[in-house]
Design an enzyme around this catalytic site. Structure first.
Site, PDB file in Angstrom:
ATOM      1  N   ALA A  30       0.872  -1.166   0.000  1.00  0.00           N
ATOM      2  CA  ALA A  30       0.000   0.000   0.000  1.00  0.00           C
ATOM      3  C   ALA A  30       0.913   1.221   0.000  1.00  0.00           C
ATOM      4  O   ALA A  30       2.111   1.107   0.259  1.00  0.00           O
ATOM      5  CB  ALA A  30      -0.866  -0.005   1.252  1.00  0.00           C
ATOM      6  N   GLY A  64       0.458  -4.948   0.809  1.00  0.00           N
ATOM      7  CA  GLY A  64      -0.751  -4.887  -0.020  1.00  0.00           C
ATOM      8  C   GLY A  64      -0.551  -5.499  -1.390  1.00  0.00           C
ATOM      9  O   GLY A  64      -1.507  -5.968  -2.013  1.00  0.00           O
TER      10      GLY A  64
END
Ligand code: T1G
Length: 689
Positions: free
Chosen positions: A63, A102
Site C-alpha cells: 500500500a 498490499g
C-alpha cells in the site's frame, strides 16, 4: 485507462499492467483505475482470463505508506480484493521483484500466482508497526498453513520464489519473459475450465490446524515482541483466521489495522522507514561514483574481521592485512568460525559460506593493497598508530583509492591532514559486531570530496548497511549522545538507585538491555582505559576495574555472571561498594523513581542531539533517529530519540532539564537553544512547524 493502469489483450487473456514508479505502491491513483479495469474485464465476455502484472523493477511493493494517517479514499485495498474474488474467470498475478504487503494481498485476491525465480514475497507490515490490512492474515494461512503464515507475518521477512512454491503460495516459478509465461499459464488454466476457487474459500489447510501448537508458537513470538503491539496483533489476527468465519476474521483484521495505524508506534516506525531513505540522500547526489571492485581492510581483530565479513557478505572481494602472519591466521580463523556458526544455525548455506570465504585474500604486505579501490583502517585507537598506517597507505595506494578510518573518537581531519590526499579520506564508523550491526556512520571530513562521500553512501547500501553522514566532532553523533545519556548514571547510583533498577527502566522503555548490563557486555576495562587516557574518573566503574571486575568477560562487573552465563545477577558486593562510595561522599541514599531516571539520562541525550543539529554534525533530526535505532538499540516503537522527544513533549523535557540544571548546576542539563527553538517552532530544522 490511466497513466498508472493499462490493459493489453493477448488473445482472450487480458493483461492489466500497473505502472506507478518507483515501487508500484497501491496509491489511490492506482486503486481507482485498477478497480474500473477489473470490473470491466470481469464482465467482458471475450475475456477468458486476466493477468495482473507490473511495469518497472518490481510487482506491487505494498500500500502507499505516504497515504497512512490521511483520510482513507475508496476503493481501499479490501474492496479491491473483495471485487477480485467475484471474478469467475481465472485471475493470475505475475510477480517479479517484490510482492510485499498490499501487493501480496492483491495477489492473494487472485486465483493463481506465478513468480519470476528471483522474486521475493512477504507481508512486512509488522516492520511499520502494523499488521496486513488487506486480508493477508486471513488469506495467507489458507494457502501456506497457519504456522508458516504466523512466522511470515510476525517476522515480516519475505521469502524467495522457490520457498513460496514449496509452501503453496505460488503456483509456478518461471525464468525469462514472465508476462508471456503468465499469459500461457492463464490460457492453459482457462482451457481446463473452472470453477476457480478464491483463496478465501480454501479451508483445507485451516481444517488441519493444530490450535495448541499454534498458540504455543504464537506465545514464543509474542515473548520477543518486547513493548511492540504489532507482533501481538499479527498473531491474534492469524488466530482469528483459524477460529472465525472468513468475513468476521477480515473485519477483525480491519479493526486491528485501523487501531494500529493511528497509534504512536506505527507513526514512529513509518517515520523510521522514510528517515532511513532520507539519510542516504546527500548533497551532490548526481556526482559520478568511483568504482569499488576490491576493498582492503587493515587489522584482523574483532572490528577489522567484522568489517571484512561485512564486505564479503555484500559480495565485495576483500584483502585483509595484518602486521604478522600469526595475527592474520588468527583473524581468518575467527572469520571462518563465525561463518561456520551461521551454517550450523541455518542462517547461511554451506555454498554461501564457501563463496564468501572465496572473496578473502590475506596478507602481511602493504604492497598487496595497491589494487584496492577502498582501504579501511581498523587498528588500535591511538592517533600515532593511525597516522603511521595512513602514512604507509599514502605510499602504496593507487591514485583515486578511497582511504577510510574506522575510528570511534579520534579527529578524522587530523588523520586526513597526515596524508597527501585528504580529499580521498573519510571516516567509516562501523558498530560491533560489524558484520551484524546495520548502522554505518560515514564521517565527512573538511576536505572529503563529494564523489568520495557519494561513493561510500552507495557502497554502504550495497552491503546492506544503513548509512548516515555525520560531521567531525568527539564521538560523532552516536557516541557523543551516549556520553550525555551516561553522564548521570554513576550519580544516580550514588544517590540511591541500583544498576538493576536503572536497567529495568531502560528495558521497560523498550531497549534490549540497560546501560549497566551493556557496559558489562562491552567490557568495563575499555571505558576505564579511555578515562585514564583522558584523565577522567568514574567512581564506581573505576573501583570495579581496580578489583579486576571487567564485566561478563571476568564473570563480574556491575552484575555477576555464574558459570560463564550471560544472565546478569544482582551482586550484593557491588551494591555494598556503591553504598560505601556514597557514604564516603556524604551522599544519603533516597528513593529514585523511573521518571527521574528517564529525565536524567534520555533528556540530556536529546539536548545533545539538539546541539548536534545546531552544529550541523547531523543534517537532519531523523538522521539522529536512524543512528540510534540502528546502532544503539533505541526502541523502534519510539522512532528514535528526536522523534520520541515530540511524543514525550519538548516543553516537558525543557522544563525538567531546567529543573535539574538548577538542582545540580551541571552543564549536561543546560538547555540547548535549538531545543528551545524546537519547542517554539515545532520542528527540529528551526522552520516554523
Ligand atoms: N509506499 C510509498 N513509498 C514507498 C513504498 C511504499 N509502500 N515503498 C517504497 N517507497 C518509496 C521509498 O520511500 C523511496 O522513495 C522509493 O520508494 C524507493 O524505495 C494494507 C498496510 C520495495 C524493497 O513495507 O521495503 O501494504 O526515497 O529506496 O531499496 O496490508 O522500498 O526515493 O523518495 O526502499 O530498492 C508494506 C516497503 C506497506 C515495503 C525496494 N510494504 N518498501 O527497496 O528502494 S504497508 C512495505 C520496501 C501495506 C497493507 C499494508 C522497499 C523495497 P524515495 P527504496 P529499494
Amino acid at each position: 485507462m490511466s497513466d498508472f493502469v493499462s490493459t493489453t489483450r493477448h488473445g482472450n487473456v487480458a493483461v492489466v499492467s500497473i505502472d506507478n514508479p518507483p515501487v508500484n505502491a497501491l496509491s489511490f491513483h492506482v486503486r481507482e483505475p485498477l478497480m474500473q479495469a477489473l470490473v470491466y474485464l470481469r464482465d467482458e465476455p471475450s475475456v477468458g482470463a486476466i493477468v495482473i502484472a507490473c511495469a518497472g523493477r518490481t510487482f506491487v511493493a505494498g500500500a502507499d505508506i505516504t497515504e497512512f494517517g490521511k483520510p482513507a479514499r475508496q476503493p481501499d485495498l479490501g474492496a479491491l480484493v473483495a471485487m477480485l474474488e467475484t471474478i469467475a474467470k481465472p485471475t493470475v498475478a505475475a510477480i517479479h521483484g517484490t510482492a510485499l504487503g498490499g501487493g501480496l494481498e492483491l495477489a492473494l485476491g487472485c486465483h493463481f500466482r506465478v513468480a519470476d525465480r528471483t522474486a521475493r514475497l512477504g507481508l512486512p507490515e509488522v516492520k511499520l508497526g502494523l499488521l496486513p490490512g488487506g486480508g493477508g492474515t486471513v488469506r495467507l494461512p489458507r494457502l501456506v498453513g497457519p504456522l508458516k503464515a504466523l512466522s511470515m507475518i510476525v517476522s515480516g521477512t519475505p521469502i524467495g520464489a522457490a520457498e513460496a512454491l514449496a509452501a503453496g503460495l505460488v503456483d509456478a516459478v518461471f525464468d525469462g519473459d514472465l508476462t508471456a509465461q503468465a499469459v500461457s499459464f492463464a490460457n492453459e488454466t482457462a482451457a481446463k475450465g473452472g470453477p476457480f476457487t478464491p483463496v478465501r474459500d480454501r479451508n483445507d489447510r485451516l481444517d488441519q490446524a493444530d490450535l495448541p501448537a499454534f498458540d504455543k508458537e504464537a506465545a514464543v513470538l509474542a515473548g520477543k515482541a518486547r513493548s511492540l503491539e504489532a507482533p501481538i496483533a499479527c498473531a491474534q489476527s492469524v488466530r482469528n483466521a483459524l477460529t472465525l468465519p472468513c468475513d468476521e476474521a477480515l473485519a477483525a483484521e480491519r479493526d486491528l489495522f485501523v487501531k494500529l495505524v493511528a497509534g504512536d508506534q506505527s507513526r514512529a516506525q513509518r517515520h523510521l522507514f522514510f528517515a532511513e531513505r532520507e539519510a542516504a540522500k546527500i548533497a551532490g547526489k548526481d556526482v559520478a561514483r568511483r568504482k569499488i571492485a576490491r576493498v582492503g581492510v587493515i587489522g584482523a581483530g574483532t572490528m577489522g574481521g567484522g568489517i571484512a565479513m561485512a564486505f564479503a557478505n555484500g559480495g565485495v572481494p576483500v584483502t585483509l592485512l595484518e602486521a604478522t602472519h600469526e595475527a592474520l591466521q588468527r583473524g581468518l580463523a575467527t572469520i571462518n568460525k563465525n561463518y561456520a556458526v551461521s551454517v550450523i544455525r541455518g542462517s547461511l548455506s554451506e555454498d554461501a559460506k564457501r563463496q564468501r570465504l572465496g572473496l578473502f585474500k590475506g596478507s602481511t604486505d602493504y604492497a598487496d593493497l595497491a589494487d584496492c579501490d577502498l582501504i579501511v583502517e581498523a587498528v588500535f585507537e591511538e592517533m600515532a598508530v593511525k597516522k603511521d598506517v595512513f602514512g604507509r597507505l599514502d605510499a602504496v595506494a593507487k591514485p583515486g583509492t578511497i582511504l577510510a578510518t574506522n575510528t570511534s573518537y579520534l579527529d578524522v581531519n587530523e588523520i586526513a591532514a597526515s596524508t597527501s590526499r585528504p580529499q580521498d579520506l573519510l571516516g567509516m564508523h562501523f558498530f560491533s559486531p560489524a558484520n551484524v550491526m546495520k548502522l554505518l556512520e560515514i564521517v565527512r571530513a573538511e576536505k572529503t570530496s563529494p564523489d568520495v562521500l557519494a561513493t561510500i553512501v552507495d557502497l554502504a547500501r550495497r552491503i546492506g548497511k544503513v548509512p548516515v553522514v555525520v560531521g567531525v566532532c568527539h564521538g560523532f553523533v552516536g557516541n557523543r549522545m551516549l556520553a550525555a545519556r551516561g553522564a548521570e548514571l554513576e550519580t544516580l547510583l550514588l544517590e540511591g538507585a541500583m544498576p538493576r533498577q536503572v536497567d529495568q527502566v531502560f528495558t521497560d522503555f523498550g531497549w534490549p538491555m540497560g546501560p549497566f548490563e551493556m557496559s558489562d557486555l562491552a567490557g568495563l576495562d575499555i571505558g576505564w582505559r579511555n578515562r585514564k587516557a583522558r584523565g577522567q574518573t568514574a567512581v564506581i566503574a573505576d573501583a570495579l576495574c581496580e578489583q579486576g571486575h571487567f564485566g561478563q568477560k571476568t564473570g563480574s562487573g556491575f552484575y555477576r555472571y555464574e558459570g560463564g552465563s550471560r544472565t546478569p545477577l544482582p551482586d550484593p558486593d557491588v551494591e555494598a561498594l556503591i553504598r560505601n562510595k556514597a557514604a564516603g561522599r556524604g551522599v544519603a541514599p533516597r528513593a529514585i523513581g523511573a521518571e527521574e531516571i528517564i529525565e536524567r539520562t534520555l533528556y540530556p541525550m536529546i539536548n545533545e542531539g539538539a546541539k548536534i543539529l545546531k552544529e550541523k554534525i547531523a543534517a537532519r533530526a531523523s538522521d539522529i533517529d536512524v543512528v540510534w535505532v540502528n546502532g544503539y538499540g533505541f526502541p523502534v516503537g519510539k522512532g528514535g530519540p528526536m522523534f520520541w522527544a515530540s511524543l514525550e513533549g519538548v516543553d516537558k523535557i525543557i522544563q525538567r532539564l531546567d529543573h535539574w540544571h538548577q538542582q545540580t548546576g551541571k552543564d549536561v542539563f543546560r538547555v540547548a537553544p535549538r531545543l528551545r527553538q524546537m519547542a517554539e517552532t515545532g520542528s527540529w530544522d528551526g522552520a516554523a512547524g
